[in-house]
Write an enzyme that holds these catalytic residues in place. Structure first.
Site: not given
Ligand code: IMP
Ligand code: MG
Length: 193
Positions: A57, A112, A115, A143, A164-165, A171, A177
């Site tokens: 990402g 990127d 979340d 987020k 979700f973006v 992606d 992407r």
């Molecule tokens: P986390 O572990 O929940 O913080 O997830 C992080 C990873 O999930 C990011 O590096 C992205 O690859 C993916 N991700 C989380 N939210 C989104 C979104 O809204 N769009 C696309 N990818 C996301």
């Molecule tokens: Mg990622």
């Protein structure tokens, strides 16, 4: 097969809403670069940080950020993903682990989006375990969630709503992407795809 992906990618974007346009994305990248240049760009600052892009990402963000950094650095990448490629993350899986050269270094992790924070919490933990002197987390997007995250970003390009973006490296099922802005995919389209 090809038609399937073409149609699905198009259908997912058909009702998407652009929430951050390309110009605002560029402004955010510039702000992040300015912050890093203030921190590491002083002539008497001898830090030689290791910038680690989190594949896949972070590829677009990292690619645009690096040429705006005005201090000596080294670049490398790691690859971490969460199981499955749907919109809900699972277990964190390492595909490319950090190299031993992280030991003793100031490491700038570029990703990127932050979340739920599971991914970057695991990345930070592993880097510190491997002896990194300091881990600075830089994300293009953070987020806004109601619950606390297991890790905070030190530098954030943009705070975005809990939707979700796609775009600027992010992606949906591997698609989009390449978009220069950020687009929110409709929840019902995610389910239908
Ligand atoms: P986390 O572990 O929940 O913080 O997830 C992080 C990873 O999930 C990011 O590096 C992205 O690859 C993916 N991700 C989380 N939210 C989104 C979104 O809204 N769009 C696309 N990818 C996301
Ligand atoms: Mg990622």
């Amino acid at each position: 097969m090809q038609d399937f992906h073409f149609d699905r990618a198009r259908a997912l974007l058909a009702h998407a809403e652009e929430i951050v346009d390309a110009q605002a994305v560029q402004a955010a990248v510039r702000r992040v670069a300015d912050t890093l240049n203030e921190r590491f760009g002083n002539p008497d600052d001898t830090a030689f940080p290791l910038v680690l892009g989190v594949m896949g990402g972070a590829v677009v963000f990292t690619g645009q950020l690096l040429p705006q950094l005005r201090f000596p650095l080294e670049f490398d990448y790691i690859h971490v993903t969460r199981y499955g490629d749907d919109d809900h993350g699972g277990e964190v899986v390492w595909k490319v682990i950090p190299r031993p050269n992280v030991a003793g270094r100031t490491v700038i992790v570029v990703d990127d989006i932050l979340d739920e924070g599971q991914t970057l919490a695991e990345v930070k933990r592993r880097l510190l375990d491997m002896g990194a002197a300091e881990v600075i987390i830089v994300v293009f997007a953070d987020k806004a969630l109601k619950r606390p995250k297991p890790v905070q970003a030190d530098i954030v390009g943009l705070t975005i709503p809990n939707k979700f973006v796609v775009g600027f490296g992010m992606d949906v099922y591997g698609y989009w992407r390449n978009l220069p802005g950020l687009w929110v995919i409709r929840q019902e389209d995610l389910k239908a795809a």
